[in-house]
Write a protein that holds these residues in place. Sequence first.
Motif, mmCIF file in Angstrom:
data_model
loop_
_atom_site.group_PDB
_atom_site.id
_atom_site.type_symbol
_atom_site.label_atom_id
_atom_site.label_comp_id
_atom_site.label_asym_id
_atom_site.label_seq_id
_atom_site.Cartn_x
_atom_site.Cartn_y
_atom_site.Cartn_z
ATOM 1 N N SER A 149 0.747 -1.223 -0.090
ATOM 2 C CA SER A 149 -0.063 -0.194 0.360
ATOM 3 C C SER A 149 0.893 0.867 -0.214
ATOM 4 C CB SER A 149 -0.899 -0.010 1.343
ATOM 5 O OG SER A 149 -0.452 0.517 2.288
ATOM 6 N N TYR A 150 0.524 2.502 -0.522
ATOM 7 C CA TYR A 150 0.770 3.621 0.209
ATOM 8 C C TYR A 150 0.527 4.640 0.327
ATOM 9 C CZ TYR A 150 -0.122 4.431 -5.638
ATOM 10 O OH TYR A 150 -0.585 4.181 -6.701
ATOM 11 N N TYR A 151 0.136 6.150 0.210
ATOM 12 C CA TYR A 151 0.097 6.852 0.539
ATOM 13 C C TYR A 151 -0.590 6.845 2.675
ATOM 14 C CZ TYR A 151 0.268 9.041 -3.743
ATOM 15 O OH TYR A 151 0.367 9.716 -4.938
ATOM 16 N N GLY A 152 0.408 6.219 3.332
ATOM 17 C CA GLY A 152 0.161 5.899 4.320
ATOM 18 C C GLY A 152 -1.014 4.540 4.937
ATOM 19 N N GLY A 153 -0.914 4.001 3.899
ATOM 20 C CA GLY A 153 -2.035 2.516 3.640
ATOM 21 C C GLY A 153 -3.773 3.238 3.210
ATOM 22 N N ARG A 154 -3.528 4.525 2.408
ATOM 23 C CA ARG A 154 -4.721 4.715 2.469
ATOM 24 C C ARG A 154 -5.026 4.386 1.089
ATOM 25 N NH1 ARG A 154 -2.898 9.262 5.221
ATOM 26 N NH2 ARG A 154 -2.498 10.394 3.006
ATOM 27 N N LYS A 155 -4.325 3.843 0.241
ATOM 28 C CA LYS A 155 -4.309 3.563 -0.542
ATOM 29 C C LYS A 155 -3.638 2.188 -1.594
ATOM 30 C CE LYS A 155 -5.531 7.960 -3.665
ATOM 31 N NZ LYS A 155 -4.772 8.837 -4.393
ATOM 32 N N PHE A 156 -4.431 1.395 -1.916
ATOM 33 C CA PHE A 156 -3.352 -0.439 -2.663
ATOM 34 C C PHE A 156 -2.830 0.263 -4.491
ATOM 35 C CE2 PHE A 156 -5.667 -0.815 1.129
ATOM 36 C CZ PHE A 156 -4.821 -1.604 2.100
ATOM 37 N N THR A 157 -1.495 -0.518 -4.745
ATOM 38 C CA THR A 157 -0.808 -0.333 -5.412
ATOM 39 C C THR A 157 -0.959 -1.588 -6.411
ATOM 40 O OG1 THR A 157 1.331 -1.974 -4.794
ATOM 41 C CG2 THR A 157 1.039 0.600 -4.763
ATOM 42 N N GLY A 158 -1.306 -2.799 -6.121
ATOM 43 C CA GLY A 158 -1.658 -4.026 -6.842
ATOM 44 C C GLY A 158 0.506 -4.411 -6.601
ATOM 45 N N VAL A 159 0.918 -3.693 -6.532
ATOM 46 C CA VAL A 159 1.447 -4.830 -6.402
ATOM 47 C C VAL A 159 2.535 -5.447 -5.379
ATOM 48 C CG1 VAL A 159 4.835 -3.692 -6.325
ATOM 49 C CG2 VAL A 159 2.905 -2.185 -7.300
ATOM 50 N N ASP A 160 2.888 -6.120 -5.623
ATOM 51 C CA ASP A 160 3.695 -7.952 -4.508
ATOM 52 C C ASP A 160 4.311 -7.130 -4.103
ATOM 53 O OD1 ASP A 160 3.207 -10.983 -5.039
ATOM 54 O OD2 ASP A 160 4.676 -9.889 -3.280
ATOM 55 N N ALA A 161 4.306 -7.325 -2.602
ATOM 56 C CA ALA A 161 5.179 -6.642 -1.488
ATOM 57 C C ALA A 161 6.485 -7.438 -1.977
ATOM 58 C CB ALA A 161 4.745 -6.192 -0.298
ATOM 59 N N VAL A 162 6.886 -8.465 -1.970
ATOM 60 C CA VAL A 162 7.364 -9.626 -1.704
ATOM 61 C C VAL A 162 8.537 -9.545 -2.711
ATOM 62 C CG1 VAL A 162 7.936 -11.935 -1.414
ATOM 63 C CG2 VAL A 162 6.161 -11.082 0.224
ATOM 64 N N GLN A 163 8.099 -9.065 -4.282
ATOM 65 C CA GLN A 163 8.397 -9.567 -5.431
ATOM 66 C C GLN A 163 9.004 -7.688 -4.805
ATOM 67 O OE1 GLN A 163 8.857 -11.693 -6.957
ATOM 68 N NE2 GLN A 163 6.739 -12.684 -7.544
ATOM 69 N N TRP A 164 8.814 -6.562 -4.429
ATOM 70 C CA TRP A 164 9.084 -5.430 -4.496
ATOM 71 C C TRP A 164 10.707 -5.269 -3.367
ATOM 72 C CZ3 TRP A 164 9.775 -0.774 -6.666
ATOM 73 C CH2 TRP A 164 9.828 0.138 -5.763
ATOM 74 N N SER A 165 9.992 -5.988 -2.617
ATOM 75 C CA SER A 165 11.248 -6.160 -1.535
ATOM 76 C C SER A 165 12.678 -6.404 -2.829
ATOM 77 C CB SER A 165 11.355 -6.971 0.052
ATOM 78 O OG SER A 165 10.707 -8.311 -0.806
ATOM 79 N N LYS A 166 12.136 -7.552 -3.293
ATOM 80 C CA LYS A 166 13.612 -7.966 -4.645
ATOM 81 C C LYS A 166 13.920 -7.466 -5.137
ATOM 82 C CE LYS A 166 12.160 -11.916 -6.407
ATOM 83 N NZ LYS A 166 12.040 -13.334 -6.395
ATOM 84 N N GLU A 167 12.875 -5.898 -5.494
ATOM 85 C CA GLU A 167 13.313 -5.265 -7.044
ATOM 86 C C GLU A 167 14.173 -4.202 -5.941
ATOM 87 O OE1 GLU A 167 10.612 -3.798 -8.892
ATOM 88 O OE2 GLU A 167 11.323 -1.946 -10.057
ATOM 89 N N VAL A 168 13.604 -2.959 -4.445
ATOM 90 C CA VAL A 168 14.330 -2.455 -4.087
ATOM 91 C C VAL A 168 16.307 -3.044 -3.452
ATOM 92 C CG1 VAL A 168 11.906 -1.152 -3.238
ATOM 93 C CG2 VAL A 168 13.140 -2.721 -2.015
ATOM 94 N N GLU A 169 15.626 -4.284 -3.342
ATOM 95 C CA GLU A 169 17.481 -4.079 -2.830
ATOM 96 C C GLU A 169 18.230 -4.155 -4.337
ATOM 97 O OE1 GLU A 169 17.593 -8.595 -2.661
ATOM 98 O OE2 GLU A 169 20.035 -8.119 -1.029
#
Lengths: 279, 202
Positions: free
Chosen positions: A169-189
Amino acid sequence: MLTKRIIPCLDCDLALPEGRVVKGIEFQRITYAGIPWELAREYDKQGADELVFLDITASHERRETMAHVIAKTASNVFIPLTVGGGIRSVEDARRMFNAGADKVSINTAALLRHELVNDVARIFGSQACVVAIDAKRRYLQNAAEVKAATEAGRALIETPEGACWFECSYYGGRKFTGVDAVQWSKEVEERGAGEILLTSMDRDGTKDGFDLALTQAVCDRVNIPVIASGGCGLPVHMKAVFERTDASAALAASIFHYKEYTIQEVKRYLRENEVHVRV
Amino acid sequence: MIAIIDYGIGNLFSIYNGLKRVYDQPLLVTLDGVASLKDAAGIIVPGVGAFDDCARSFRPFAAIVIECIESGVPVLGICVGMQLLFEGSEEGSETGLGLIPGSVVRLPKTVRVPHMGWNNLAIQRPTQLLDGITERDYFYFVHSYHCVPRDAARVIASVDYGGALAAAVQRDNLFGVQFHPEKSSKKGLHILRNFAAIAQGT
């Protein structure tokens, strides 16, 4: 031996001069735990390993107040300081580093513009670039949903409550992105982040304990340190997250702000239970 | 006066404030004030971020700092500032100062990188910089590369992270610490105080 870190989180309301650390909501009124730099000094005395300051107001005019909070803290407190909330650009980050922050935590802006992670890591170093990920469980109810999630490239995670994937989620938990958090963690690394601040939206504010399945799912897939966050209500929750996941650090707010436990008490308890902490 | 070299990488707020706590004459020295290094009783070389950026930005200060070291002025390199004392780093292609023979290499693959957090030291030999520090004291580390001096006797303290790594090195009046004393609370300030005492010859 590297110790597990205990990190108090100071959610800062910057509408008042000097700012206030939000304690919680009681009878529909916001209550405050104190002035940020004073509380920071107290937590340092108690043995906090780091401090995270989150600007929960995150509006542009409040930037100067946050810079002031950090500068005031950094002249008294000699432990690492992270600033998050409303860091939208390299310039926002620079202002916080100039005020004395050691790391910035970026969330919404990184999801909106992935290159911001690369930019912050390249200019200020990976060690200064924390990506905050707020993740929510999306349960998969039947075989068709599992199939769809697999086809969409989601990381399917087994939890005691059933299989799910985790949505950012983003905007402080007010909106959702559809982005997979586990995949996103790999990408930010890959993009150069030096650490992940991982918050469970399902557990945040519940005091039911950290989301161990989420924490371990991310720890399994990245080689940078992971800070577990969301749900800590008791010292035993810290013990669980360190015994049952590879989290490098645990972040908590209300347990400390309400003075239910001091950091010393939590650390003593952890040490008695053979979790390696700095005491 | 103890000079903290401000060569344009990262903020030196914490090092300055930390040193100020234990010593009353810290001075941030930029390129404009480089001549004042000749009067310094001690010099601190900070460093964060990438090795190459630090090596390039530090270059204009290199000759005078080496001159100071040779004339006996105590110098302390912190984090990448310590790495700069070596010949070079796997992280980049720039050369270091080569004041301590050896190189800087990536942390082992068996551990999470960066090495981030509080770790304790294994003291290898007694020295004034680590006076009063025991193996029960913790210091804040954050780095992805570590120094490997060719002469292992240069290591005055090691740290266990996927093996024994150099946490602090010394060659006569030249010191380097991989951890951040300015971010290591009371014990970190204690090390800055020790360095100030070395600089003042007390």
